[in-house]
Motif scaffolding. Structure first.
Motif, PDB file in Angstrom:
ATOM      1  N   UNK A  79       0.788  -1.225   0.000  1.00 41.23           N
ATOM      2  CA  UNK A  79       0.000   0.000   0.000  1.00 41.23           C
ATOM      3  C   UNK A  79       0.815   1.267   0.000  1.00 41.23           C
ATOM      4  N   UNK A  80       2.146   1.174   0.134  1.00 44.00           N
ATOM      5  CA  UNK A  80       3.001   2.353   0.151  1.00 44.00           C
ATOM      6  C   UNK A  80       4.147   2.175  -0.843  1.00 44.00           C
ATOM      7  N   UNK A  81       4.778   3.291  -1.207  1.00 46.27           N
ATOM      8  CA  UNK A  81       5.910   3.231  -2.124  1.00 46.27           C
ATOM      9  C   UNK A  81       7.083   2.467  -1.501  1.00 46.27           C
ATOM     10  N   UNK A  82       7.259   2.628  -0.189  1.00 44.26           N
ATOM     11  CA  UNK A  82       8.335   1.909   0.483  1.00 44.26           C
ATOM     12  C   UNK A  82       8.104   0.411   0.479  1.00 44.26           C
ATOM     13  N   UNK A  83       6.859  -0.011   0.681  1.00 45.99           N
ATOM     14  CA  UNK A  83       6.547  -1.442   0.652  1.00 45.99           C
ATOM     15  C   UNK A  83       6.770  -2.027  -0.736  1.00 45.99           C
ATOM     16  N   UNK A  84       6.425  -1.257  -1.767  1.00 48.74           N
ATOM     17  CA  UNK A  84       6.676  -1.713  -3.133  1.00 48.74           C
ATOM     18  C   UNK A  84       8.172  -1.852  -3.396  1.00 48.74           C
ATOM     19  N   UNK A  85       8.948  -0.878  -2.952  1.00 50.65           N
ATOM     20  CA  UNK A  85      10.402  -0.946  -3.134  1.00 50.65           C
ATOM     21  C   UNK A  85      10.967  -2.172  -2.424  1.00 50.65           C
ATOM     22  N   UNK A  86      10.480  -2.446  -1.223  1.00 56.83           N
ATOM     23  CA  UNK A  86      10.957  -3.624  -0.501  1.00 56.83           C
ATOM     24  C   UNK A  86      10.578  -4.909  -1.236  1.00 56.83           C
ATOM     25  N   UNK A  87       9.365  -4.962  -1.785  1.00 55.54           N
ATOM     26  CA  UNK A  87       8.933  -6.144  -2.537  1.00 55.54           C
ATOM     27  C   UNK A  87       9.844  -6.371  -3.741  1.00 55.54           C
ATOM     28  N   UNK A  88      10.266  -5.294  -4.373  1.00 53.59           N
ATOM     29  CA  UNK A  88      11.102  -5.412  -5.560  1.00 53.59           C
ATOM     30  C   UNK A  88      12.543  -5.796  -5.226  1.00 53.59           C
ATOM     31  N   UNK A 121      34.496  -2.594   0.149  1.00 48.23           N
ATOM     32  CA  UNK A 121      34.577  -2.296  -1.279  1.00 48.23           C
ATOM     33  C   UNK A 121      33.505  -3.050  -2.061  1.00 48.23           C
ATOM     34  N   UNK A 122      33.284  -4.304  -1.702  1.00 51.41           N
ATOM     35  CA  UNK A 122      32.253  -5.089  -2.390  1.00 51.41           C
ATOM     36  C   UNK A 122      30.864  -4.572  -2.033  1.00 51.41           C
ATOM     37  N   UNK A 123      30.686  -4.111  -0.786  1.00 46.79           N
ATOM     38  CA  UNK A 123      29.390  -3.548  -0.388  1.00 46.79           C
ATOM     39  C   UNK A 123      29.037  -2.325  -1.230  1.00 46.79           C
ATOM     40  N   UNK A 124      30.046  -1.618  -1.727  1.00 47.13           N
ATOM     41  CA  UNK A 124      29.779  -0.477  -2.604  1.00 47.13           C
ATOM     42  C   UNK A 124      29.087  -0.922  -3.884  1.00 47.13           C
ATOM     43  N   UNK A 125      29.380  -2.135  -4.352  1.00 47.44           N
ATOM     44  CA  UNK A 125      28.697  -2.653  -5.539  1.00 47.44           C
ATOM     45  C   UNK A 125      27.214  -2.889  -5.243  1.00 47.44           C
ATOM     46  N   UNK A 126      26.926  -3.380  -4.029  1.00 40.49           N
ATOM     47  CA  UNK A 126      25.519  -3.572  -3.658  1.00 40.49           C
ATOM     48  C   UNK A 126      24.763  -2.250  -3.661  1.00 40.49           C
ATOM     49  N   UNK A 127      25.331  -1.232  -3.042  1.00 38.17           N
ATOM     50  CA  UNK A 127      24.591   0.023  -2.912  1.00 38.17           C
ATOM     51  C   UNK A 127      24.367   0.664  -4.276  1.00 38.17           C
ATOM     52  N   UNK A 159      11.868   5.236  -0.802  1.00 37.89           N
ATOM     53  CA  UNK A 159      11.677   3.817  -0.532  1.00 37.89           C
ATOM     54  C   UNK A 159      12.856   2.987  -0.985  1.00 37.89           C
ATOM     55  N   UNK A 160      13.356   3.284  -2.189  1.00 32.47           N
ATOM     56  CA  UNK A 160      14.504   2.537  -2.717  1.00 32.47           C
ATOM     57  C   UNK A 160      15.804   2.926  -2.007  1.00 32.47           C
ATOM     58  N   UNK A 161      15.941   4.192  -1.654  1.00 30.19           N
ATOM     59  CA  UNK A 161      17.185   4.632  -1.023  1.00 30.19           C
ATOM     60  C   UNK A 161      17.314   4.093   0.394  1.00 30.19           C
ATOM     61  N   UNK A 162      16.208   3.967   1.101  1.00 35.65           N
ATOM     62  CA  UNK A 162      16.260   3.368   2.448  1.00 35.65           C
ATOM     63  C   UNK A 162      16.766   1.937   2.349  1.00 35.65           C
ATOM     64  N   UNK A 163      16.294   1.206   1.346  1.00 32.84           N
ATOM     65  CA  UNK A 163      16.747  -0.173   1.170  1.00 32.84           C
ATOM     66  C   UNK A 163      18.209  -0.209   0.739  1.00 32.84           C
ATOM     67  N   UNK A 164      18.615   0.734  -0.122  1.00 33.14           N
ATOM     68  CA  UNK A 164      19.996   0.761  -0.586  1.00 33.14           C
ATOM     69  C   UNK A 164      20.967   1.065   0.556  1.00 33.14           C
TER      70      UNK A 164
END
Length: 550
Positions: A307-316, A379-385, A417-422
């Motif tokens: 129901x929220x943009x953050x929830x959609x970002x988390x689902x993705x 350094x590898x975590x930078x690839x994730x973000x 929403x996406x940046x919080x996950x990143x």
């Protein structure tokens, strides 16, 4: 005469039908190479530079035959190091180069290949561009063929650079290593081609193929850690390798034994597997409609949890977060298990000690090793973000962001929403890496956890750079990968090549305190946090003011 004419007509129709299915392949290949004119050279150059820089580094570390023989003896008794980089089969510079970077060069070639194939197959279908292309004089199998040929071109150039660059260490070994690395790349290119037919999402296709690659690395690591390394692996028909090693394609690259009595028949195994997978991919491609898949995406609820943009970002992004979390936890355990033997491995080798101290500080070898390994995880975590932030670009260019923003959702709320996950996901994976490291090491829990978490400001600076590029220069957002790759290469190869500190300081990681043994300095940490915040703010400001990219 009639039967002969019918047979001739049937054969001609079969040939022309095959030609029609491949019509336009050359044009699509040229278009793919043009689109990847930055991506492919960067991947090939980074991989080749990593391999070609290693002989000089190893010669500086282990300049005498006695030092190299001692290294082989150490590897025979260190299961954790064998799990990380594989066994040593010979003490020549070429063999040590293949041991030190061969597996990682193959893994990088595999990642490059899967990205190329998915980009020019499932990505094109998902965005709708393939439907427009298919309306012209383009055969049914032309896009898949062009994608595989683009991957083949990239891997062929990589093989040529490796073979020519290492020819001075032995022409046969250099050719074997180059072909082996390229062969692994093409094997995973055909794996990606199969997965692209099975899935409906390019993101899922990349994730599943990467999971296959991760599984191959785990199988190879488990097999190598369970057997003795060094010369004991050189005996017997199986060479002492575990069955698990032979199950993994990365294990095939290892058992090719470049510069150590090459097993050329292993290349036939790699080629046969790649061809077989290619046949499966072509068969699947001919049995589905454009845009469809054999494993359609399961529809989710339109309300409630989404129901929220953050929830959609988390689902993705939840699958990606889970995969990275598991990987970092396991990597932490492996690195922690290696720590006790770090001092024994370095021994009296002053050059090796200097490199570890340049990476991890001037503390004792064990503490410097911990700091160096934690820095590599950062350094590898930078690839994730970067991957997580650029999910914004994928949602925008595919057109999926527009329906979301058409409702009561602002751009900043959507991006948040996406940046919080990143950024939060980066903190999570470094936390799990610290927990795994402490569990593998068995001591200094708080110090190791702090060493892992202190990497986050530098990781977030790289993430902020990706946000800035997406907000201000959306068509150039992919350049964030080049930034992350350059930082990774600088942090990995720079200390071994004795690069001046002024060059190392170009990377945000060069300003972090060398924990756990070094003194904690809050000034660079706070400065990096401010820089990361400023980059994110500037990127979001640009996102608010520009048009959406389609």
């Amino acid at each position: 005469m009639t039967a002969t004419a019918d047979a001739t007509a049937t054969a001609f129709a079969s040939r022309t039908g095959g030609a029609r299915r491949l019509a336009g392949t050359g044009t699509l290949l040229r278009f793919a190479l043009r689109r990847d004119r930055a991506l492919i050279p960067v991947w090939v150059a980074v991989n080749a530079l990593m391999v070609l820089s290693m002989p000089g580094t190893i010669e500086g570390l282990y300049g005498t035959a006695a030092e190299r023989a001692d290294l082989m003896r150490q590897m025979e008794t260190n299961a954790s190091l064998r799990a990380l980089v594989g066994p040593v089969f010979d003490d020549s510079l070429g063999a040590l180069t293949a041991w030190r970077v061969g597996l990682y060069a193959g893994a990088l070639a595999a990642v490059m290949s899967l990205l190329i194939v998915v980009r020019h197959t499932r990505d094109e279908e998902e965005s709708g561009r393939q439907e427009v292309v298919a309306s012209g004089m383009v055969g049914r199998r032309a896009p898949l063929t062009a994608a595989l040929l683009a991957a083949a071109v990239a891997n062929a150039v990589l093989a040529l650079l490796v073979a020519v660059g290492l020819a001075g260490q032995g022409a046969a070994g250099a050719l074997a290593l180059g072909l082996g690395v390229a062969g692994v790349g093409m094997l995973f290119a055909t794996t990606a081609a199969i997965v692209a037919q099975l899935t409906e999402s390019a993101r899922l296709a990349r994730g599943l193929t990467a999971a296959v690659l991760g599984g191959a690395f785990v199988l190879r690591a488990a097999g190598d850690s369970a057997t003795d390394g060094g010369t004991s692996q050189a005996s017997g028909s199986g060479g002492g390798s575990s069955v698990l090693t032979w199950v993994s394609p990365l294990g095939w690259l290892e058992n090719l034994r470049a510069f150590a009595g090459e097993r050329w028949w292993v290349l036939l195994l790699v080629a046969g597997a790649a061809v077989a997978q290619g046949v499966v991919a072509y068969a699947l491609a001919g049995r589905r409609d454009l845009g469809m898949s054999f494993l359609p995406t399961r529809p989710g609820p339109a309300a409630g949890r989404l129901g929220t943009a953050g929830a959609l970002a988390w689902r993705l992004q939840r699958g990606s977060v889970l995969g990275w979390s598991i990987g970092f936890l396991l990597a932490g355990v492996v690195y922690g298990g290696m720590t006790e033997g770090a001092a024994d491995l370095v021994g009296d080798n002053e050059q090796a000690r200097e490199i570890i101290e340049r990476m991890g500080g001037q503390a004792g070898v064990t503490d410097a090793f911990v700091s160096a390994m934690v820095g590599m995880l950062g350094l590898v975590a930078a690839l994730y973000v970067v991957a997580s932030v650029l999910r914004l670009s994928g949602e925008e260019t595919s057109g999926r962001a527009e329906p979301v923003l058409a409702g009561a959702v602002g751009r900043l709320r959507w991006a948040a929403g996406h940046l919080v996950i990143a950024f939060g996901g980066a903190a999570l994976i470094m936390l799990l890496a610290g927990l795994g490291f402490a569990a593998g090491y068995g001591q200094d829990f708080g110090a190791i956890l702090g060493a892992c978490l202190v990497q986050l400001p530098a990781v977030w600076v790289i993430g902020g750079t990706a946000v800035l590029l997406h907000g201000l220069l959306p068509r150039a957002a992919v350049a964030a990968w080049a930034v992350a790759g350059a930082v990774l290469l600088l942090g990995w190869v720079g200390p071994a090549l004795d690069v001046p500190q002024s060059v190392l300081d170009v990377s945000p990681f060069g300003h972090l305190p060398k924990l756990p043994a070094g003194e904690m300095s809050w000034t660079p940490v706070l400065v990096l946090l401010l820089i990361a915040g400023a980059l994110v703010a500037a990127g979001l400001a640009g996102l608010r003011r520009r048009d959406l990219t389609t």
